[in-house]
Structure formats: C-alpha cells, structure tokens
Write an enzyme that holds these catalytic residues in place. Structure first.
Site, PDB file in Angstrom:
ATOM      1  CB  SER A 295      -0.920  -0.016   1.215  1.00 29.39           C
ATOM      2  OG  SER A 295      -0.177  -0.291   2.402  1.00 29.39           O
ATOM      3  CG  HIS A 470     -22.155  17.389  30.309  1.00 29.20           C
ATOM      4  ND1 HIS A 470     -20.800  17.148  30.290  1.00 29.20           N
ATOM      5  CD2 HIS A 470     -22.641  16.796  31.434  1.00 29.20           C
ATOM      6  CE1 HIS A 470     -20.470  16.462  31.380  1.00 29.20           C
ATOM      7  NE2 HIS A 470     -21.568  16.236  32.089  1.00 29.20           N
TER       8      HIS A 470
HETATM    9  P1  NAI Z   1      -0.670   6.677   1.132  1.00 28.72           P
HETATM   10  O1  NAI Z   1      -0.171   7.722   0.235  1.00 28.72           O
HETATM   11  O2  NAI Z   1      -1.638   7.028   2.193  1.00 28.72           O
HETATM   12  O3  NAI Z   1       0.535   5.951   1.856  1.00 28.72           O
HETATM   13  C1  NAI Z   1       1.579   5.334   1.157  1.00 28.72           C
HETATM   14  C2  NAI Z   1       2.761   5.193   2.102  1.00 28.72           C
HETATM   15  O4  NAI Z   1       3.694   4.327   1.499  1.00 28.72           O
HETATM   16  C3  NAI Z   1       3.453   6.516   2.371  1.00 28.72           C
HETATM   17  O5  NAI Z   1       3.640   6.680   3.746  1.00 28.72           O
HETATM   18  C4  NAI Z   1       4.762   6.385   1.606  1.00 28.72           C
HETATM   19  O6  NAI Z   1       5.818   7.098   2.203  1.00 28.72           O
HETATM   20  C5  NAI Z   1       4.982   4.889   1.676  1.00 28.72           C
HETATM   21  N1  NAI Z   1       5.840   4.352   0.622  1.00 28.72           N
HETATM   22  C6  NAI Z   1       5.877   4.701  -0.689  1.00 28.72           C
HETATM   23  N2  NAI Z   1       6.771   3.946  -1.351  1.00 28.72           N
HETATM   24  C7  NAI Z   1       7.311   3.095  -0.450  1.00 28.72           C
HETATM   25  C8  NAI Z   1       8.276   2.059  -0.523  1.00 28.72           C
HETATM   26  N3  NAI Z   1       8.879   1.744  -1.669  1.00 28.72           N
HETATM   27  N4  NAI Z   1       8.601   1.397   0.613  1.00 28.72           N
HETATM   28  C9  NAI Z   1       7.999   1.694   1.797  1.00 28.72           C
HETATM   29  N5  NAI Z   1       7.062   2.672   1.919  1.00 28.72           N
HETATM   30  C10 NAI Z   1       6.715   3.350   0.808  1.00 28.72           C
HETATM   31  O7  NAI Z   1      -1.268   5.556   0.146  1.00 28.72           O
HETATM   32  P2  NAI Z   1      -2.152   4.282   0.438  1.00 28.72           P
HETATM   33  O8  NAI Z   1      -2.140   3.927   1.866  1.00 28.72           O
HETATM   34  O9  NAI Z   1      -1.733   3.290  -0.577  1.00 28.72           O
HETATM   35  O10 NAI Z   1      -3.597   4.792   0.068  1.00 28.72           O
HETATM   36  C11 NAI Z   1      -3.876   5.313  -1.236  1.00 28.72           C
HETATM   37  C12 NAI Z   1      -4.871   6.413  -1.170  1.00 28.72           C
HETATM   38  O11 NAI Z   1      -6.132   5.913  -0.797  1.00 28.72           O
HETATM   39  C13 NAI Z   1      -4.494   7.470  -0.158  1.00 28.72           C
HETATM   40  O12 NAI Z   1      -3.933   8.548  -0.841  1.00 28.72           O
HETATM   41  C14 NAI Z   1      -5.753   7.874   0.483  1.00 28.72           C
HETATM   42  O13 NAI Z   1      -6.122   9.124   0.026  1.00 28.72           O
HETATM   43  C15 NAI Z   1      -6.778   6.861   0.025  1.00 28.72           C
HETATM   44  N6  NAI Z   1      -7.327   6.198   1.202  1.00 28.72           N
HETATM   45  C16 NAI Z   1      -8.060   6.956   2.071  1.00 28.72           C
HETATM   46  C17 NAI Z   1      -8.559   6.397   3.215  1.00 28.72           C
HETATM   47  C18 NAI Z   1      -9.309   7.255   4.155  1.00 28.72           C
HETATM   48  O14 NAI Z   1      -9.670   8.357   3.788  1.00 28.72           O
HETATM   49  N7  NAI Z   1      -9.573   6.802   5.369  1.00 28.72           N
HETATM   50  C19 NAI Z   1      -8.364   4.987   3.535  1.00 28.72           C
HETATM   51  C20 NAI Z   1      -7.519   4.315   2.586  1.00 28.72           C
HETATM   52  C21 NAI Z   1      -7.047   4.914   1.457  1.00 28.72           C
END
Ligand code: NAI
Ligand code: FAD
Length: 491
Positions: A295, A470
């Site tokens: 992810s 409250h």
């Molecule tokens: P994300 O952008 O939230 O997190 C990806 C993470 O992976 C980052 O911390 C990044 O530094 C790390 N990363 C990148 N390349 C890497 C590597 N080679 N090795 C280790 N770490 C690495 O993306 P994520 O979790 O895949 O989610 C995608 C999108 O889906 C998000 O941008 C979010 O907007 C959306 N989403 C929103 C949710 C919510 O609103 N509750 C829940 C799940 C997803």
C-alpha cells in the site's frame, strides 16, 4: 464560459442524426462519477454514466473503488474486527463476561460483501430515480470534437453514444512495488487485503499510509502479527506532529510493529514472502511473512480511455491535466476525482463531481481544498482539517494552539475510550482557526464541526462560546477552543 443549460438540449444531436445523444456522458461510476451524473440529471440534463466494474458473476457493480474495494468494505471489516477486539479485551471491564469467543472470518467477509452489494444496488436505484442511463462496459473516446464527442461503450452490449459534455471520472489503481507484482495470492493490493479468507500468522505491509494502517489494524485485531515497513523517516508525515507521535505510541501498544526510514531492496515469493530491506540505520534486514500487503499509494487510471487518440492531456505523473474548474485541455471534457490532482478521497471526488455538473449547467460550482477533511479509521481514529502546527510555523504565521485530552472528557471516560486529544491551531492576531487535529474516539464525526467552523471563517472563540451537549465527545472541541486562550474549564 460554461455552456448554459439552454444550449445543450438534445435536439441538436437528433437533428444531426448522432447516435444516442446525451448532454453529459460520465465515464466511471465511482463517487466522483455517479454523483456528477446524478447532479447533472437533477439539473435537467440528459445523462449517461458508463462503468465497467463487475461482480464475480459479471453483474454491474457501480460505486468504483470506494464502494467495491475501498471506503465501504474497509470500514465494514474495521467494524467487525473492532467488535471482536472489544469482545476479547474491553467487555470484561464493563462486567460482561465472554467465554468461548471465536471468530468466523468467512462470515465477516460475507457481511462486508453484503454491505458492498447494498451500496451497488443503491446507486443503480439512484440512477433510475434520477433518470440517469447506465451503461455497463468500458467507455472509450471514439472521436468527435467539442460539443459532439463520440463515446464507445465496449463489452457485452456495445453502444455508441454522442455527448455534448464528457466527465472523466475513471479513478485510480494501486501502485505496485517494482519487482513485486500483485499476484492475488501472497502479494496483495487493497482488494486482496480485503478478501483474505483466513487470518495470516505473519502479515507484512509495505507503506504506513492510510491503507497500511487501516488494513494492518483489521488483521492485527484478528490475531495476525503485523509488521509495517515505511520508507519515510517520519511516521504519518502529513499529520500534525503531536498527533503522529500519539498515534505511533498507541499503535505500538496495539503491537503493530512499524519500522520507518526503511528501504525495501527485494521481495521474493515462494511458500512465504521474503522482504529484504535496509533499516533506518542502513543495516540489512529480512522480513518473512505469509502475506504481504503493498500500500504505497495509487496511480491515476486512464488506461482504456483512448485519451491519446483524442489528444486528452495528461500531466507528468499521468493524471488528467485540469485547471481549477476541472476543465481538461479539450473543449467540454472535464475530469474529477482520483484521476486528477489533489487528495485521493471519496468526498473530494464527490465535491468535484457536483461542481462540474453545476458548471456545465451554467451555475456556480465550488470546491474548497482548504477544508477537505482527512480521516484515518484506526482505533483511535485520526482526523484533521486545515494546516498543521508545523505548516503554520514554517509559513511564519504567528499562532496559538489549544489542546484538550479525552482523558478529561466525561463521555470518553464513560465509553472507556480516553486515548488522544483535540488540538486547535488559531491565528494569534485574528484568532481565526487555521487547523484542527483530532486523535481519539469518533474523530471522524467530530471533525465535521471543525470543517463547518473553518468554512464559515470561525475563530476559536466562536467554538468556545457555543453550547455543546453534555456529556459528549464534542465538549473536547469546545475545551480545546477554550485552551487556545488558556482558559479550559475541565482540566
Ligand atoms: P498513502 O499515500 O496514504 O501511503 C503510502 C505510504 O507508502 C506513504 O507513507 C509512503 O511514504 C509509503 N511508501 C511509498 N513507497 C514506499 C516504498 N517503496 N517502501 C515503503 N514505503 C513506501 O497511500 P495508500 O495507503 O496506498 O492509500 C492510497 C490512497 O487511498 C491514499 O492517498 C488515500 O487518500 C486513500 N485512502 C483513504 C482512506 C481514508 O480516507 N480513510 C483509507 C484508505 C485509502
Ligand atoms: P473510483 O472510485 O476509482 O471509480 C472509478 C470508476 O471508473 C471505477 O468503477 C472504474 O471501474 C471505472 N472506470 C475506469 N475506467 C473506465 C472506463 N474507461 N470505462 C468505464 N469505467 C471505467 N476515501 C475516503 O474518502 N474515505 C475512505 O475511508 C477511503 N477508504 C479507502 C480505502 C481503500 C482500501 C482504498 C483503496 C481507497 C479508499 N479511499 C477512501 C479512497 C477512495 O476510494 C477514492 O478516493 C475514490 O474512490 C475516488 O473516486 P473516483 O470516483 O475518482 O474513482
């Protein structure tokens, strides 16, 4: 200038003998697309929406990533796993004894699938009610020009449509780790992470972002040993530092092993998955797991649109290039949601969808990027809107902060969930709220007050003067506002 509704009666198409004339054709029925289609239809336009997502039985499944493999199923599993966790660990304190507690992962998945299906059917019902014509298949640009775009629907029932306006809402797909393609067996994307039929003993997660934390939490609560590898040195870098620190502490207590500052070197997949990486000190490490969730962010989904053939401009990262009104470089072609710049969030996609429908109808459309809330549905939940203290400081703005812990909130104590706090960042001179950061119970619901306040340009004093029920968790918001002026009452 936008075309007015007056200009876009379908008669002009019929006169020109265009096939299937529509005022608006929306490609993609995720939150961006289906909401745009409904709003456009409400505004009196003749609207079609095309979506290719299908159930394993080949039936249409509108709702996009959000409904099928994103927001909705992840929250369903988060709820089931939290219920299990409460029964196992929290009920006893309430004097409720549970013996012989077992879990039925198949039933959890069945319930999740039922929730998804209800949402798919709900969208089809809404289309019918609003007279949006739905086409199941792939939507592709087949030619035309501004005012008369030709869109082909591929699949079982091929159709050719003509559209005065096209809204591209084709969403995003998961980014794969180089050298570790998703195999649906051991190396999983978000869809795989939501469909594991049994709890893996050892679960690895690459990326401590939103999906990593939410999915890591689900499977940890159900008993997996979870290790999360994050490339960035700082944990949850987008959040306010104080929230990120509190979150890291809490997740550690929950035995989510999170390693930051790592560099993943190689992934080998056999009976188990072996991840070779260097840790933050540069030391070589190996992680062996039964399943690996990758992810590491998502990429815009434009394959299949035939964008190149009609000259639809993409930016250097592959997103459909749009201006601040979601207009592309092509006349009467718009794009919204994950396929364009900005946060990849369902509510952002929806707001853009509505705004574009309004603009096509010659009305006002508006999306305020400064007040888009972020929520991470872990336990405790994390939510924020606006700027972090660190951002405000870096901008050289003079500010004051006020925080209030849930430990001192009566409702949180009654709930038995006192982790976290509410923090408000306000301009020192004007007291205008610049950002609100919450970690704690129901942060996803509490943040709405902050969004409303910021949208109305409220000061922290405004919130401090409002009567909050409250006992309620929302009193922590009022107390944090009081704390900005150093005058909390309950701490
Ligand atoms: P994300 O952008 O939230 O997190 C990806 C993470 O992976 C980052 O911390 C990044 O530094 C790390 N990363 C990148 N390349 C890497 C590597 N080679 N090795 C280790 N770490 C690495 O993306 P994520 O979790 O895949 O989610 C995608 C999108 O889906 C998000 O941008 C979010 O907007 C959306 N989403 C929103 C949710 C919510 O609103 N509750 C829940 C799940 C997803
Ligand atoms: P999508 O939802 O991706 O929909 C695009 C649709 O277009 C799809 O149905 C696709 O099949 C279809 N399509 C693509 N190309 C074509 C074509 N050529 N012809 C026909 N159809 C096509 N966001 C939140 O705000 N809150 C959350 O809690 C949340 N949780 C998430 C959890 C996970 C695990 C994931 C992966 C994402 C989550 N998100 C969440 C993000 C959210 O799902 C997306 O921001 C949102 O779905 C984007 O909406 P969209 O309409 O732009 O695209």
């Amino acid at each position: 200038m936008n075309a007015s509704l007056h200009d876009i009666t379908p008669h002009s198409f019929t006169e020109l003998q265009m096939p299937n004339p529509f005022d608006v054709v929306v490609i993609g029925a995720g939150p961006g697309g289906y909401i745009a289609a409904i709003r456009a239809a409400q505004l009196g336009m003749k609207v079609a929406c095309i979506d290719e997502w299908q159930t394993p039985e080949g039936k249409p499944a509108p709702g996009g990533t959000c409904t099928n493999v994103g927001c909705i199923p992840s929250k369903a599993l988060l709820q089931s796993s939290e219920n299990y966790d409460h029964a196992a660990h929290a009920f006893a304190e309430h004097g409720i004894k549970v013996s012989g507690l077992t879990m039925d992962v198949a039933q959890m998945l069945k319930r999740k699938d039922k929730v998804v299906k209800q949402n798919n059917e709900g969208i089809l019902y809404l289309f019918k009610k609003n007279k949006v014509t739905f086409f199941h298949g792939r939507g592709t640009f087949a030619g035309g020009a501004a005012g008369a775009w030709q869109i082909k629907v591929g699949g079982k029932n091929e159709e050719n449509l003509t559209a005065k306006h096209v809204i591209v809402a084709t969403g995003s797909t998961p980014r794969a780790l180089p050298g570790a393609a998703f195999d649906k067996q051991r190396i999983l994307d978000n869809a795989g992470a939501l469909a594991m039929t049994e709890v893996p003993k050892r679960l690895g997660v690459i990326g401590a972002g939103v999906i990593g934390l939410e999915m890591g939490s689900v499977w940890r609560r159900l008993g997996a040993n979870v290790t999360i590898l994050e490339a960035l040195p700082a944990f949850l870098g987008a959040a306010d530092e104080s929230v990120a620190k509190e979150a890291q502490k809490t997740f550690q207590k929950q035995k989510l092993a999170i390693h930051t500052g790592v560099k993943v070197e190689a992934v080998k997949c056999a009976e188990a998955v072996t991840v070779s990486y260097s840790d933050s000190a540069g030391k070589a490490q190996t992680l062996v797991v039964d399943k690996l969730i990758v992810s590491i962010g998502r990429v815009p989904h434009t394959a299949g649109l035939n964008a190149q053939a009609v000259g639809l401009k993409l930016d250097e990262r592959g997103f459909v290039a749009v201006d601040e009104h979601c207009k592309t470089n092509l006349g009467n072609v718009w794009a919204v949601g994950d396929v364009v710049r900005g946060p990849m969030l369902a509510h952002k996609a929806e707001e853009e969808g509505v705004a574009v429908a309004q603009r096509i109808a010659g009305k006002y459309g508006h999306v305020d990027f400064n007040t888009v809330p972020w929520v991470i549905y872990t336990a405790p939940e994390i939510a924020w809107v606006g700027k972090t203290e660190q951002q405000v400081k870096a901008e050289g703005v003079e500010y004051r902060c006020g925080s209030f812990p849930f430990m001192a909130n009566g409702r949180a104590r009654a709930l038995g969930d006192t982790t976290g706090f509410v923090k408000i960042v306000a301009d020192k001179r004007t007291d205008r709220i610049l950002g609100v950061h919450i970690i704690g119970p129901m942060a996803s619901e509490l943040i709405a007050e902050a969004v409303v306040a910021m949208e109305f340009g409220a000061s922290s004093e405004d919130i401090a003067m409002i009567c909050h029920a409250h006992p309620s968790l929302s009193e922590a918001m009022k107390e944090a506002a009081l704390a900005v002026d150093d005058r909390t009452l309950n701490l």
